[in-house]
Design a protein around this motif. Structure first.
Motif, short mmCIF file in Angstrom:
data_model
loop_
_atom_site.label_atom_id
_atom_site.label_comp_id
_atom_site.label_asym_id
_atom_site.label_seq_id
_atom_site.Cartn_x
_atom_site.Cartn_y
_atom_site.Cartn_z
N TYR A 221 0.85 -1.20 0.00
CA TYR A 221 0.00 0.00 0.00
C TYR A 221 0.88 1.25 0.00
CZ TYR A 221 -2.86 -3.53 2.49
OH TYR A 221 -3.49 -4.68 2.90
N LEU B 245 -5.31 6.23 1.63
CA LEU B 245 -4.80 5.27 0.66
C LEU B 245 -4.70 5.89 -0.74
CD1 LEU B 245 -3.99 2.27 0.15
CD2 LEU B 245 -6.38 1.89 -0.53
N ARG C 21 -3.21 0.34 -3.85
CA ARG C 21 -2.96 -0.96 -3.22
C ARG C 21 -2.63 -1.98 -4.29
NH1 ARG C 21 -6.55 -5.35 -1.66
NH2 ARG C 21 -8.35 -4.10 -2.28
N GLU D 267 -1.88 -6.06 -5.10
CA GLU D 267 -1.87 -7.48 -4.75
C GLU D 267 -0.87 -8.11 -5.72
OE1 GLU D 267 -3.47 -8.97 -2.36
OE2 GLU D 267 -4.96 -7.47 -1.75
N ASP E 121 -6.50 -1.36 -6.39
CA ASP E 121 -7.26 -0.18 -5.97
C ASP E 121 -6.38 1.04 -6.15
OD1 ASP E 121 -9.13 0.80 -2.96
OD2 ASP E 121 -8.80 1.81 -4.88
N SER F 164 -1.80 -11.02 2.79
CA SER F 164 -3.24 -11.07 2.63
C SER F 164 -3.72 -12.48 2.40
CB SER F 164 -3.67 -10.17 1.47
OG SER F 164 -3.38 -8.83 1.76
N GLY G 147 -10.59 -12.56 2.53
CA GLY G 147 -11.81 -12.50 3.31
C GLY G 147 -11.69 -11.82 4.65
N THR G 148 -10.53 -11.90 5.28
CA THR G 148 -10.41 -11.32 6.60
C THR G 148 -9.43 -10.15 6.56
OG1 THR G 148 -8.63 -12.81 7.20
CG2 THR G 148 -10.88 -13.51 7.72
N TYR G 149 -9.49 -9.32 7.62
CA TYR G 149 -8.55 -8.23 7.71
C TYR G 149 -7.15 -8.78 7.98
CZ TYR G 149 -5.83 -4.35 9.30
OH TYR G 149 -4.82 -3.44 9.43
N ASN G 150 -6.19 -8.21 7.28
CA ASN G 150 -4.80 -8.61 7.46
C ASN G 150 -4.00 -7.41 7.93
OD1 ASN G 150 -5.72 -9.93 4.43
ND2 ASN G 150 -5.29 -11.29 6.15
N GLU G 151 -3.29 -7.58 9.04
CA GLU G 151 -2.59 -6.45 9.64
C GLU G 151 -1.63 -5.81 8.67
OE1 GLU G 151 -0.65 -7.28 13.34
OE2 GLU G 151 0.45 -5.39 13.32
N GLN G 152 -1.71 -4.49 8.62
CA GLN G 152 -0.82 -3.72 7.76
C GLN G 152 0.35 -3.20 8.60
OE1 GLN G 152 -2.85 -0.78 5.35
NE2 GLN G 152 -4.64 -2.11 5.14
N PHE H 228 3.51 -0.66 8.65
CA PHE H 228 3.91 0.58 7.99
C PHE H 228 5.41 0.82 8.07
CE2 PHE H 228 0.05 2.92 6.88
CZ PHE H 228 -0.92 2.16 7.52
#
Lengths: 116, 113
Positions: free
Chosen positions: A33, A45, A48, A50, A56, A97, A100-105, A107
Motif C-alpha cells: 500500500y 490510501l 494498493r 496485490e 485499488d 493477505s 476474506g479477513t482483515y490482514n494487519e498492515q 507501515f
C-alpha cells in the motif's frame, strides 16, 4: 525480521520537479500500500497492490502520480511534476493477505516530502 | 466527507490514570475497527482491533469498546504510562473491502509523569 523499508526518509524539491519514493515491503508480504498523510490528518490510501497488480488506485491522482511494483516485491511511487500541495508524508505499508479477513498492515517510517 | 472522526486533537493525562480516546464513524458498512499508535518520525503501528460482532476487546492495558448503535468506539488505556505518549489513529474497514482502511485525523495523547 526487517520491517518495511522506505527511502529516502526526507526529500526537498522545487515545484515542477519530479520525485520518486521507494518501498521494500516485509519479505513474503503480497500486498503493498501507498498512503499519503497530510499534516494533521490520518493516512489516506493512494494505491494498493496485490502482487504485481494494482487492485485499488481510485485515489491516485493519475495526471501526475504513477506507481509500479515490478516482480511483486518492491515498489516505486513517482510524482511528476510536483506541486506545492504535494508536501506531505508518503507512507508505504505491506501485509500478508489471506482472502476474506482483515490482514494487519505494517507501515514503514515514511518519506517526508517538501515542495518549495 | 470524513467517514471516521476523532474530534479531540489532543488529550493530556496524568501517569497512572485512565486515558480515553474517542472515535465516531458514519459509514454503517464498516465492520472492523482498529487503533494505530504513531510516534514522531515513525510509521503507525497496530495496537488493537475489534470486529463489529463484539462490543469489547481487551489486550493488557488496552481495551476498545464499540457501540454500533451510536457508531462510536473508544480506546481505554489503564494505567497510562509516559511511553504511551503518541498520536493515536482510529481506522475502519468495510465488509468486502477488508484491506481498505479509512483513518481518522488522530488524537495526540500526552501522559504527564
Amino acid at each position: 525480521e526487517a520491517g518495511v523499508v522506505q527511502s529516502p526518509r526526507y526529500k526537498i524539491i522545487e515545484k515542477k520537479q519530479p520525485v520518486a519514493f521507494w518501498c521494500n515491503p516485509i519479505s513474503g508480504h503480497n500486498t503493498l500500500y501507498w498512503y499519503l498523510q497530510n499534516l494533521g490528518q490520518g493516512p489516506e490510501l493512494l494505491i494498493r497492490y496485490e502482487n504485481e497488480e494494482a487492485v485499488d488506485d481510485s485515489q491516485l491522482p493519475k495526471d501526475r502520480f504513477s506507481a509500479e511494483r515490478l516482480k511483486g516485491v518492491d515498489s516505486t511511487l513517482k510524482i511528476q511534476p510536483a506541486e506545492l500541495g504535494d508536501s506531505a508524508v508518503y507512507l508505504c505499508a505491506s501485509s500478508l493477505s489471506v482472502g476474506g479477513t482483515y490482514n494487519e498492515q505494517f507501515f514503514g517510517p515514511g518519506t517526508r516530502l517538501t515542495v518549495l | 466527507d470524513q467517514q471516521v472522526k476523532q474530534n479531540s486533537p489532543s488529550l493530556s493525562v496524568q501517569e497512572g490514570r485512565i486515558s480515553i480516546l474517542n472515535c465516531d464513524y458514519t459509514n454503517s458498512m464498516f465492520d472492523y475497527f482498529l487503533w494505530y499508535k504513531k510516534y514522531p518520525a515513525e510509521g503507525p503501528t497496530f495496537l488493537i482491533s475489534i470486529s463489529s460482532i463484539k462490543d469489547k476487546n481487551e489486550d493488557g492495558r488496552f481495551t476498545v469498546f464499540l457501540n454500533k448503535s451510536a457508531k462510536h468506539l473508544s480506546l481505554h488505556i489503564v494505567p497510562s504510562q509516559p511511553g504511551d505518549s503518541a498520536v493515536y489513529f482510529c481506522a475502519a474497514s468495510a465488509w468486502g473491502a477488508t484491506n481498505k482502511l479509512i483513518f481518522g485525523t488522530g488524537t495526540l495523547l500526552a501522559v504527564q509523569p
